[in-house]
Design a protein around this motif. Structure first.
Motif, PDB file in Angstrom:
ATOM      1  N   VAL A  77      37.660  47.715  40.153  1.00 47.51           N
ATOM      2  CA  VAL A  77      38.182  48.861  40.907  1.00 47.51           C
ATOM      3  C   VAL A  77      37.069  49.881  41.140  1.00 47.51           C
ATOM      4  O   VAL A  77      36.940  50.432  42.235  1.00 47.51           O
ATOM      5  CB  VAL A  77      39.391  49.494  40.180  1.00 47.51           C
ATOM      6  CG1 VAL A  77      39.775  50.832  40.801  1.00 47.51           C
ATOM      7  CG2 VAL A  77      40.577  48.548  40.220  1.00 47.51           C
ATOM      8  N   MET A  80      34.759  48.613  43.866  1.00 46.82           N
ATOM      9  CA  MET A  80      35.383  48.764  45.177  1.00 46.82           C
ATOM     10  C   MET A  80      35.369  50.230  45.610  1.00 46.82           C
ATOM     11  O   MET A  80      35.067  50.544  46.769  1.00 46.82           O
ATOM     12  CB  MET A  80      36.812  48.218  45.161  1.00 46.82           C
ATOM     13  CG  MET A  80      36.880  46.706  45.039  1.00 46.82           C
ATOM     14  SD  MET A  80      38.555  46.023  45.158  1.00 46.82           S
ATOM     15  CE  MET A  80      39.307  46.619  43.651  1.00 46.82           C
ATOM     16  N   ALA A  81      35.682  51.136  44.682  1.00 46.44           N
ATOM     17  CA  ALA A  81      35.685  52.572  45.011  1.00 46.44           C
ATOM     18  C   ALA A  81      34.294  53.031  45.407  1.00 46.44           C
ATOM     19  O   ALA A  81      34.140  53.794  46.375  1.00 46.44           O
ATOM     20  CB  ALA A  81      36.194  53.379  43.817  1.00 46.44           C
ATOM     21  N   TRP A 126      40.142  43.399  51.756  1.00 44.57           N
ATOM     22  CA  TRP A 126      40.327  43.967  50.419  1.00 44.57           C
ATOM     23  C   TRP A 126      40.499  45.467  50.462  1.00 44.57           C
ATOM     24  O   TRP A 126      41.246  46.026  49.650  1.00 44.57           O
ATOM     25  CB  TRP A 126      39.173  43.575  49.488  1.00 44.57           C
ATOM     26  CG  TRP A 126      37.851  44.165  49.862  1.00 44.57           C
ATOM     27  CD1 TRP A 126      36.886  43.601  50.638  1.00 44.57           C
ATOM     28  CD2 TRP A 126      37.351  45.444  49.477  1.00 44.57           C
ATOM     29  NE1 TRP A 126      35.827  44.450  50.765  1.00 44.57           N
ATOM     30  CE2 TRP A 126      36.077  45.587  50.065  1.00 44.57           C
ATOM     31  CE3 TRP A 126      37.845  46.490  48.708  1.00 44.57           C
ATOM     32  CZ2 TRP A 126      35.294  46.725  49.893  1.00 44.57           C
ATOM     33  CZ3 TRP A 126      37.072  47.624  48.545  1.00 44.57           C
ATOM     34  CH2 TRP A 126      35.812  47.731  49.132  1.00 44.57           C
ATOM     35  N   ALA A 127      39.838  46.166  51.385  1.00 46.08           N
ATOM     36  CA  ALA A 127      39.927  47.626  51.458  1.00 46.08           C
ATOM     37  C   ALA A 127      41.351  48.067  51.816  1.00 46.08           C
ATOM     38  O   ALA A 127      41.833  49.088  51.317  1.00 46.08           O
ATOM     39  CB  ALA A 127      38.928  48.165  52.472  1.00 46.08           C
ATOM     40  N   TYR A 130      43.331  47.780  48.713  1.00 43.33           N
ATOM     41  CA  TYR A 130      42.960  48.885  47.823  1.00 43.33           C
ATOM     42  C   TYR A 130      43.760  50.134  48.185  1.00 43.33           C
ATOM     43  O   TYR A 130      44.357  50.787  47.331  1.00 43.33           O
ATOM     44  CB  TYR A 130      41.453  49.137  47.935  1.00 43.33           C
ATOM     45  CG  TYR A 130      40.920  50.185  47.000  1.00 43.33           C
ATOM     46  CD1 TYR A 130      40.425  49.835  45.753  1.00 43.33           C
ATOM     47  CD2 TYR A 130      40.876  51.530  47.371  1.00 43.33           C
ATOM     48  CE1 TYR A 130      39.915  50.785  44.891  1.00 43.33           C
ATOM     49  CE2 TYR A 130      40.371  52.479  46.516  1.00 43.33           C
ATOM     50  CZ  TYR A 130      39.889  52.108  45.278  1.00 43.33           C
ATOM     51  OH  TYR A 130      39.391  53.056  44.424  1.00 43.33           O
ATOM     52  N   ARG A 131      43.796  50.449  49.485  1.00 41.09           N
ATOM     53  CA  ARG A 131      44.560  51.612  49.939  1.00 41.09           C
ATOM     54  C   ARG A 131      46.056  51.418  49.704  1.00 41.09           C
ATOM     55  O   ARG A 131      46.763  52.355  49.330  1.00 41.09           O
ATOM     56  CB  ARG A 131      44.257  51.904  51.407  1.00 41.09           C
ATOM     57  CG  ARG A 131      42.872  52.482  51.627  1.00 41.09           C
ATOM     58  CD  ARG A 131      42.678  52.977  53.043  1.00 41.09           C
ATOM     59  NE  ARG A 131      42.715  51.917  54.040  1.00 41.09           N
ATOM     60  CZ  ARG A 131      41.682  51.163  54.388  1.00 41.09           C
ATOM     61  NH1 ARG A 131      40.521  51.342  53.804  1.00 41.09           N
ATOM     62  NH2 ARG A 131      41.798  50.240  55.319  1.00 41.09           N
ATOM     63  N   LEU A 149      46.057  46.049  43.556  1.00 39.97           N
ATOM     64  CA  LEU A 149      44.667  46.195  43.112  1.00 39.97           C
ATOM     65  C   LEU A 149      44.083  44.847  42.702  1.00 39.97           C
ATOM     66  O   LEU A 149      42.918  44.548  42.985  1.00 39.97           O
ATOM     67  CB  LEU A 149      44.565  47.176  41.946  1.00 39.97           C
ATOM     68  CG  LEU A 149      44.418  48.637  42.304  1.00 39.97           C
ATOM     69  CD1 LEU A 149      44.386  49.492  41.054  1.00 39.97           C
ATOM     70  CD2 LEU A 149      43.184  48.880  43.145  1.00 39.97           C
ATOM     71  N   ALA A 152      43.268  43.092  45.853  1.00 42.61           N
ATOM     72  CA  ALA A 152      42.044  43.665  46.433  1.00 42.61           C
ATOM     73  C   ALA A 152      40.812  43.155  45.695  1.00 42.61           C
ATOM     74  O   ALA A 152      39.809  42.788  46.317  1.00 42.61           O
ATOM     75  CB  ALA A 152      42.110  45.189  46.375  1.00 42.61           C
ATOM     76  N   HIS A 156      37.863  40.962  47.217  1.00 43.27           N
ATOM     77  CA  HIS A 156      36.527  41.560  47.163  1.00 43.27           C
ATOM     78  C   HIS A 156      35.522  40.574  46.566  1.00 43.27           C
ATOM     79  O   HIS A 156      34.377  40.497  47.009  1.00 43.27           O
ATOM     80  CB  HIS A 156      36.561  42.856  46.350  1.00 43.27           C
ATOM     81  CG  HIS A 156      35.301  43.623  46.372  1.00 43.27           C
ATOM     82  ND1 HIS A 156      34.439  43.635  45.310  1.00 43.27           N
ATOM     83  CD2 HIS A 156      34.731  44.393  47.329  1.00 43.27           C
ATOM     84  CE1 HIS A 156      33.399  44.388  45.602  1.00 43.27           C
ATOM     85  NE2 HIS A 156      33.555  44.857  46.826  1.00 43.27           N
TER      86      HIS A 156
END
Length: 158
Positions: A77, A80-81, A126-127, A130-131, A149, A152, A156
């Motif tokens: 996570v 990704m962030a 994946w984004a 995530y959102r 998540l 995602a 990712h």
């Protein structure tokens, strides 16, 4: 942008990581003690003691697996962030809140509907997942937020 908010965010992140590491270390110590008791029961030679020892031995192994899974998820996570932040695509939590800090349900439902439509339109992005995870969280559905998540993170990695 000023560096003061960035410094405060960095301190919060370091404090959170230190807390997670400390809790994991305490849990590891507890699991070590439980494993020692399980071994002692296994060494008794008594069938009941052996049965209890095996049962007690399995529980810490499951706990170690679960902790490892959570740490892997936390790192995924964060990666990704970081990637979304570098691309200026990190979701912003701008939903209206009550004076007590609760997210307005109608706004959360509307944001969720938008995020779900994006995920349906681009299921391999994946984004978007995530959102969607954060939209689920804002809507109060933590279980589905974690599932999103995980999706995602899987996308990712691929």
């Amino acid at each position: 942008m000023s560096s003061a908010p960035q410094a405060a965010g960095g301190r919060r992140q370091r404090t959170a990581i230190a807390g997670a590491v400390a809790l994991t270390a305490l849990l590891a110590l507890y699991l070590w003690v439980v494993m020692a008791r399980a071994v002692a029961l296994l060494r008794t030679g008594d069938p009941v003691g052996i049965g209890l020892g095996v049962g007690i031995f399995v529980l810490p192994l499951l706990a170690v697996w679960a902790i490892g899974r959570e740490w892997r998820m936390a790192f995924a996570v964060q990666r990704m962030a970081d990637e979304l932040a570098a691309a200026h695509r990190l979701p912003v939590d701008d939903l209206p809140r009550s004076p007590g800090g609760r997210i307005d349900r109608a706004a959360a439902t509307e944001a969720f509907a938008t995020a779900r439509a994006e995920a349906e339109a681009a299921p391999e992005d994946w984004a978007v997942w995530y959102r969607l995870a954060f939209a689920y969280d804002a809507a109060g559905d933590r279980r589905r937020a974690r599932e999103a998540l995980r999706t995602a993170a899987r996308l990712h990695r691929a």
